[in-house]
Each structure stands twice: as structure tokens, then as C-alpha cells.
Design an enzyme around this catalytic site. Structure first.
Site, PDB file in Angstrom:
ATOM      1  N   LYS A 252       0.857  -1.184   0.000  1.00 22.70           N
ATOM      2  CA  LYS A 252       0.000   0.000   0.000  1.00 22.70           C
ATOM      3  C   LYS A 252       0.895   1.236   0.000  1.00 22.70           C
ATOM      4  CE  LYS A 252      -1.745   2.736   3.005  1.00 22.70           C
ATOM      5  NZ  LYS A 252      -1.550   3.972   2.210  1.00 22.70           N
TER       6      LYS A 252
ATOM      7  N   GLY B 181       7.422   5.002   7.757  1.00 28.84           N
ATOM      8  CA  GLY B 181       6.574   6.176   7.960  1.00 28.84           C
ATOM      9  C   GLY B 181       6.869   6.786   9.314  1.00 28.84           C
ATOM     10  N   SER B 182       5.891   7.486   9.855  1.00 32.66           N
ATOM     11  CA  SER B 182       6.127   8.218  11.094  1.00 32.66           C
ATOM     12  C   SER B 182       6.130   7.276  12.300  1.00 32.66           C
ATOM     13  CB  SER B 182       5.057   9.288  11.271  1.00 32.66           C
ATOM     14  OG  SER B 182       3.795   8.661  11.377  1.00 32.66           O
ATOM     15  N   THR B 183       6.740   7.732  13.369  1.00 35.60           N
ATOM     16  CA  THR B 183       6.793   6.927  14.600  1.00 35.60           C
ATOM     17  C   THR B 183       5.388   6.687  15.152  1.00 35.60           C
ATOM     18  OG1 THR B 183       9.021   7.641  15.119  1.00 35.60           O
ATOM     19  CG2 THR B 183       7.676   6.937  16.979  1.00 35.60           C
TER      20      THR B 183
ATOM     21  N   GLU C 176      10.461   1.325   9.948  1.00 33.87           N
ATOM     22  CA  GLU C 176      11.452   2.386   9.655  1.00 33.87           C
ATOM     23  C   GLU C 176      10.746   3.706   9.916  1.00 33.87           C
ATOM     24  OE1 GLU C 176      14.446   1.593   9.158  1.00 33.87           O
ATOM     25  OE2 GLU C 176      14.147  -0.531   8.755  1.00 33.87           O
TER      26      GLU C 176
ATOM     27  N   CYS D 146      13.794  11.124   5.957  1.00 36.00           N
ATOM     28  CA  CYS D 146      13.810  10.592   7.332  1.00 36.00           C
ATOM     29  C   CYS D 146      15.104  10.927   8.037  1.00 36.00           C
ATOM     30  CB  CYS D 146      13.572   9.087   7.311  1.00 36.00           C
ATOM     31  SG  CYS D 146      14.726   8.199   6.264  1.00 36.00           S
TER      32      CYS D 146
ATOM     33  N   GLU E 269      10.128  16.220  14.905  1.00 44.13           N
ATOM     34  CA  GLU E 269      10.485  16.097  13.493  1.00 44.13           C
ATOM     35  C   GLU E 269       9.653  17.112  12.708  1.00 44.13           C
ATOM     36  OE1 GLU E 269       9.252  12.465  11.444  1.00 44.13           O
ATOM     37  OE2 GLU E 269      11.217  12.383  10.483  1.00 44.13           O
TER      38      GLU E 269
HETATM   39  P1  NAD Z   1       2.761   8.344   7.774  1.00 41.27           P
HETATM   40  O1  NAD Z   1       3.092   7.591   9.012  1.00 41.27           O
HETATM   41  O2  NAD Z   1       1.759   9.441   7.882  1.00 41.27           O
HETATM   42  O3  NAD Z   1       2.220   7.364   6.640  1.00 41.27           O
HETATM   43  C1  NAD Z   1       2.988   6.309   6.137  1.00 41.27           C
HETATM   44  C2  NAD Z   1       2.092   5.267   5.530  1.00 41.27           C
HETATM   45  O4  NAD Z   1       1.303   4.664   6.565  1.00 41.27           O
HETATM   46  C3  NAD Z   1       1.092   5.795   4.503  1.00 41.27           C
HETATM   47  O5  NAD Z   1       1.018   4.864   3.435  1.00 41.27           O
HETATM   48  C4  NAD Z   1      -0.209   5.829   5.289  1.00 41.27           C
HETATM   49  O6  NAD Z   1      -1.357   5.720   4.478  1.00 41.27           O
HETATM   50  C5  NAD Z   1      -0.062   4.618   6.179  1.00 41.27           C
HETATM   51  N1  NAD Z   1      -0.873   4.619   7.421  1.00 41.27           N
HETATM   52  C6  NAD Z   1      -1.274   5.687   8.151  1.00 41.27           C
HETATM   53  N2  NAD Z   1      -1.988   5.265   9.227  1.00 41.27           N
HETATM   54  C7  NAD Z   1      -2.021   3.902   9.177  1.00 41.27           C
HETATM   55  C8  NAD Z   1      -2.604   2.898   9.995  1.00 41.27           C
HETATM   56  N3  NAD Z   1      -3.264   3.201  11.110  1.00 41.27           N
HETATM   57  N4  NAD Z   1      -2.449   1.609   9.644  1.00 41.27           N
HETATM   58  C9  NAD Z   1      -1.753   1.272   8.537  1.00 41.27           C
HETATM   59  N5  NAD Z   1      -1.206   2.184   7.697  1.00 41.27           N
HETATM   60  C10 NAD Z   1      -1.318   3.496   8.022  1.00 41.27           C
HETATM   61  O7  NAD Z   1       4.145   8.901   7.216  1.00 41.27           O
HETATM   62  P2  NAD Z   1       4.389   9.820   5.940  1.00 41.27           P
HETATM   63  O8  NAD Z   1       3.929  11.214   6.276  1.00 41.27           O
HETATM   64  O9  NAD Z   1       3.896   9.171   4.712  1.00 41.27           O
HETATM   65  O10 NAD Z   1       5.999   9.802   5.841  1.00 41.27           O
HETATM   66  C11 NAD Z   1       6.806  10.643   6.576  1.00 41.27           C
HETATM   67  C12 NAD Z   1       7.364   9.922   7.793  1.00 41.27           C
HETATM   68  O11 NAD Z   1       8.048   8.753   7.366  1.00 41.27           O
HETATM   69  C13 NAD Z   1       8.401  10.738   8.548  1.00 41.27           C
HETATM   70  O12 NAD Z   1       8.197  10.580   9.927  1.00 41.27           O
HETATM   71  C14 NAD Z   1       9.722  10.108   8.127  1.00 41.27           C
HETATM   72  O13 NAD Z   1      10.777  10.280   9.045  1.00 41.27           O
HETATM   73  C15 NAD Z   1       9.330   8.682   7.974  1.00 41.27           C
HETATM   74  N6  NAD Z   1      10.271   7.971   7.104  1.00 41.27           N
HETATM   75  C16 NAD Z   1      11.152   7.087   7.669  1.00 41.27           C
HETATM   76  C17 NAD Z   1      12.105   6.425   6.868  1.00 41.27           C
HETATM   77  C18 NAD Z   1      13.107   5.465   7.464  1.00 41.27           C
HETATM   78  O14 NAD Z   1      13.765   4.745   6.712  1.00 41.27           O
HETATM   79  N7  NAD Z   1      13.260   5.420   8.785  1.00 41.27           N
HETATM   80  C19 NAD Z   1      12.118   6.657   5.493  1.00 41.27           C
HETATM   81  C20 NAD Z   1      11.196   7.551   4.949  1.00 41.27           C
HETATM   82  C21 NAD Z   1      10.276   8.197   5.764  1.00 41.27           C
END
Ligand code: NAD
Length: 493
Positions: A183, A236-238, A259, A294, A393
Site C-alpha cells: 500500500k 513512515g512516522s513513529t 522504519e 527521514c 520532526e
Molecule cells: P505516515 O506515518 O503518515 O504514513 C505512512 C504510511 O502509513 C502511509 O502509506 C499511510 O497511508 C499509512 N498509514 C497511516 N496510518 C495507518 C494505519 N493506522 N495503519 C496502517 N497504515 C497506516 O508517514 P508519511 O507522512 O507518509 O511519511 C513521513 C514519515 O516517514 C516521517 O516521519 C519520516 O521520518 C518517515 N520515514 C522514515 C524512513 C526510514 O527509513 N526510517 C524513510 C522515509 C520516511
């Protein structure tokens, strides 16, 4: 590759299940181009029933297509072919990536597409280089371990590098013999569809790699809950990572790779070999993809006696960046992903200033004719160590500056109570560099540089709340396998 007309790009949409684009009866949401805010396609939100269809398709393909059982070298050959197709498709993939994301066309063509392809190649090479072991036991028994794929892996990706982030999930999972349901982010959902098409063209059996579109609340959640999804890999986010971990705990105690976010320090000592080069590195580490990375180096921690010199140089580097749409070829500052995210950046910077921080440069939106949201690279001094601008962040081109006199002070400032994704240290003193390599609580430490190379063997992942497990490296491949122990009685009767 150069500028293109965004209105001339045809965009694949919908879900990709069982090797085909599928229609969806579900509700859809508008997707906007970050560079100008224009709506360019509708995104179907996969319902739990749609997710079920994709996962069942993946499960059936896993069981019947022969993918997990084929000779690993054959699987590797297919994956290498896929990598070649991705690389050869740069004329189509790069504009598709640039159109819907914050990635400028020059970078999408020169880095994102080839880097995704090379990552696939790297994991193809792992397909036949693993196995189990024969275990010491007594002479009446024979013991061995076998590594096996999980089955169906649920992969959830963020928006900041849509192709690359997805490839880091897909390639090791597929090389290990799993099926995947991916997804992508609802903000940047379409370029991975082309990746899926090319996978099938290369010979990946239909159903082994599926894409379901949708948001997190409905689609992502349904994917994590699905009983046939054996493992979830997420970037994604923490905050979302924690929610996913809880869902996976409550629905099958499934393993997760997470991650997550970061607030990474860049520590500069006055003895850094070349202050001009160091300043350029520091500036790049917070302005690449407009800080929406990130591992963005968002906290400069600089030795007091070098502070003024480096601040001046960083401000000068910031001033050279030109905001502009991702489809132009002279823009060097990416748009912010959305208007609400840009408003959030504005809010946190305003709050910092109201709390006493001094603005050196930036602190406002950048003006362009394009209509998207752009934010000027921003440098803030006089920030309190426990303030929101230092702790949270921001995910934008915002750099805070803190100064120190002694090494211990620098290490204490670098430590973040929650995050530990990456850190950079700039010094000419080898002993000091190694003391920091040891002392920094971060999953990656860069010395006299900041940012990754093409060394895929280097895993990436965070300490503390920045993540669990690794992308890249051998570790990411092994995380897509589980171990079966086999004990055989061989005594003659
Ligand atoms: P996000 O957490 O808002 O969303 C990431 C993904 O999770 C999206 O596809 C979203 O639709 C999905 N999602 C949201 N809620 C969910 C749930 N309850 N259940 C399942 N899926 C869900 O993050 P974002 O805004 O897309 O990305 C930015 C964040 O990602 C930043 O915090 C960044 O640091 C982090 N990031 C980390 C790395 C790493 O390698 N550590 C790499 C890239 C980005």
C-alpha cells in the site's frame, strides 16, 4: 532528462491485483500534484473487502505459482530482468515519479529510478546465497535448520521517495520468495503501479506483487489486520508505526519491521578539514527533498568558535536554492508535499520565534508562480534544547543551531530522548570521530559526510523510537525469512 509538460503524462491508476489493473467500486479521493496543487487523478480507497481480494490473490499465487519453490537462481534471473526493465523505463518512470511527488525530474531520473533498480539487483543476488545449517546433535539424530519465506508480506510505504522506499520493501521480500501486497502513500500512489506492471513483464508471477490503493485508516489498517498477512514491513512516522505495531500485536502477533522518524544531529568541530565543504554538506543534508527525508540532518551542533563561520556559509548555500515545480529542469528546491504540511512547518517556526529563537534566514514561504507550497530554507539560532523545534520532526528545510565547547556537551546535545535514526560528525581528529561513533545512539553514523552511498550492504534503520529492524543490507533479506528446525531420528532399528 529534462523538463516535461505535466499535462502530457498519462498516469496509471487503481489497484493492481493478480497481474491486472482492477476497478474499484469504493469511494475515491482527489490526489494533487505537490508542485502546483492541481488535482490530477482520483484514488480509490480499498475497502477491507478489496484488501481481502488482494491478499487472497497473493496467497494463492504464493501457493500455486511456484515462486517460493523455484530454483533460487531462476528467481534471481527474473528479479534482475525486472531491475533492467525498471532502469530502461526511466523515460516513463521518472516523469511519473516527479509529477506526483516532491522529487525533481533531474533527480528522479539520475537517482530515484536507477537506485530503485540497483536495489532490486542487489537483492536478486541474495536469492541463492542463503540456506540453513546442519546442527550438532548425537549420532542417532540429524538436525538442521531451513529458512523459508513467510508467505504474504504486507508493505506500507511513505510519500517522500515513493519508488525507492517501495523498492526497499519489495526487493528483499520477493527475493526471499514471498508474495507482497503493497500500500503506497495516498499522497504519492501511482508510480509504483508501473513498477508492478514491469515486475509481471519481467516474469514475476501475477499475484506475487500486488498494489492496493488507499489511506491508512481504512486500507492500511485492513492490510495489517488480515489473517493471511504473516508480516508487516512499514516505513513512515513513529506515531503510525506504533499504531501498526499495536494492530499487528492484536491481530496475529505478527512480526514487524518499522522504519520511522528521526531528528538527526550534525555535529561540527572547529577542526573539520574544510569548513566550506562541511557547510555545503550540512546545508545539503537539510535541504535535499526540502528536508522531507527521514535522515534529514535537522540539528546542527557546532563548536562555539566555529559557529559564526559555518552559519554564514550555510546561509549563503541556502540562498542559492531555487524553488520550482518538479517538472522544470532548473529548480533546486522541492515543494512541500501539501499545503497543510507547509502550514505545520510555518506554525512550528513561528512558535520557535515567539519562544525566543533568532531567525538567521528563511522563516517564510518561498514565492513561485507554480501554485504549490514551498518553504524557504530556514536557520534558527538561540533555540532551547527542550523546545519543540529541537525535539519534534519538522519534515521541512528547517535547521536549528546549538553550540558547545566540550566534547561531552556535544554528545549530550546530540542525544535525543526518543529518536536515534542517523547522525553526522565532522572532525579531523580520528580518535574523536571514533569516540562519537561509539557514543552516538543512532542506527547510522556518518563521519565527514552526511547521507547514504550506493553501498546497499549498509543497512539503514533506527535506534529507539526511530525503528525496529533494518531496510537494506543482508539484514533486510534475512528479515523476510523465518527459520524451521528439523530433527530426524536416524537410528537403525
Ligand atoms: P505516515 O506515518 O503518515 O504514513 C505512512 C504510511 O502509513 C502511509 O502509506 C499511510 O497511508 C499509512 N498509514 C497511516 N496510518 C495507518 C494505519 N493506522 N495503519 C496502517 N497504515 C497506516 O508517514 P508519511 O507522512 O507518509 O511519511 C513521513 C514519515 O516517514 C516521517 O516521519 C519520516 O521520518 C518517515 N520515514 C522514515 C524512513 C526510514 O527509513 N526510517 C524513510 C522515509 C520516511
Amino acid at each position: 532528462m529534462s523538463a516535461f509538460d505535466p499535462d502530457k503524462i498519462s498516469v496509471p491508476t487503481g489497484h493492481y491485483i493478480g497481474g491486472r489493473f482492477t476497478d474499484s467500486q469504493s469511494r475515491s479521493i482527489d490526489v494533487a500534484r505537490p508542485s502546483d496543487g492541481r488535482i490530477y487523478a482520483g484514488l480509490p480507497i480499498a475497502t477491507p473487502e478489496d484488501v481481502d481480494r488482494a491478499v487472497e490473490n497473493a496467497w494463492t499465487a504464493f501457493k500455486t505459482s511456484g515462486w517460493p519453490r523455484m530454483a533460487p537462481r531462476d528467481r534471481a534471473r527474473i528479479l534482475r530482468r525486472w531491475a533492467d526493465l525498471v532502469e530502461d523505463d526511466v523515460e516513463r518512470l521518472a516523469p511519473l515519479e516527479a509529477l506526483g511527488s516532491t522529487r525533481p525530474i533531474r533527480e528522479a531520473a539520475s537517482w530515484d529510478v536507477p537506485f530503485a533498480a540497483e536495489g532490486i539487483r542487489f537483492y536478486a543476488e541474495h536469492a541463492d546465497k542463503h540456506g540453513g545449517e546442519v546442527v550438532a546433535t548425537d549420532s542417532d539424530r540429524f538436525g538442521l535448520t531451513i529458512s523459508e519465506p513467510y508467505g504474504v508480506i504486507g508493505a506500507i510505504a511513505p510519500w517522500n521517495f515513493p519508488l525507492v522506499m517501495a523498492s526497499w520493501k519489495l526487493a528483499p521480500a520477493l527475493a526471499a520468495g514471498n508474495a507482497v501486497v503493497l500500500k503506497p502513500s495516498e499522497l504519492t500512489p501511482f508510480s509504483v503501479l508501473r513498477l508492478a506492471e514491469l515486475a509481471v513483464e519481467a516474469g514475476v508471477p501475477p499475484g506475487i506483487f500486488n498494489v492496493v490503493q488507499g489511506d491508512g485508516r481504512v486500507t492500511g489498517d485492513a492490510l495489517c489486520r488480515h489473517p493471511r498477512v504473516a508480516k508487516v514491513t512499514f516505513t513512515g512516522s513513529t506515531r503510525t508505526g506504533a499504531a501498526i505495531m499495536a494492530t499487528c500485536a492484536n491481530h496475529g502477533t505478527k512480526p514487524v519491521t518499522l522504519e520511522l522518524g528521526g531528528k538527526s544531529p550534525q555535529i561540527v568541530f572547529a577542526d573539520a578539514a574544510d569548513l566550506d565543504r562541511t557547510a555545503a554538506t550540512v546545508a545539503r543534508a537539510i535541504t535535499g527533498n526540502a528536508g522531507q527525508v527521514c535522515v534529514a540532518g535537522s540539528r546542527l551542533i557546532v563548536e562555539e568558535r566555529a559557529a559564526n563561520q559555518i552559519i554564514d556559509r550555510i546561509a549563503a548555500a541556502f540562498a542559492t536554492l531555487r524553488p520550482g515545480a518538479t517538472w522544470t529542469d532548473d529548480a533546486t528546491l522541492s515543494p512541500i508535499i501539501s499545503q497543510p504540511q507547509c502550514a505545520r512547518i510555518e506554525g512550528i517556526v513561528e512558535h520557535a520565534r515567539a519562544s525566543g529563537a533568532t531567525l538567521v534566514t528563511g522563516g517564510e514561504r518561498a514565492k513561485t508562480n507554480s501554485g504549490g507550497a514551498f518553504y524557504r530554507p530556514t536557520l534558527l539560532t538561540g533555540v532551547a534544547a527542550d523546545s519543540a523545534i529541537v525535539m519534534e520532526e519538522v519534515f521541512g528545510p528547517v535547521l536549528t543551531v546549538q553550540t558547545f565547547r566540550e566534547e561531552d556537551e556535544a554528545l549530550a546535545l546530540a542525544a535525543h530522548p526518543a529518536y536515534g535514526l542517523a547522525a553526522g560528525v565532522h572532525t579531523a581528529d580520528l580518535g574523536r570521530a571514533l569516540r562519537f561513533v561509539r557514543g552516538l545512539e543512532a542506527g547510522t553514523v556518518w563521519v565527514n559526510r552526511y547521507g547514504r552511498s550506493n553501498d546497499f550492504m549498509m543497512p539503514t534503520g533506527g535506534y529507539k523510537q526511530s525503528g525496529i529492524g533494518k531496510d537494506l543490507g543482508r539484514q533486510a533479506f534475512e528479515a523476510n525469512l523465518r527459520t524451521k528446525s528439523v530433527l530426524i531420528d536416524i537410528a537403525a532399528s
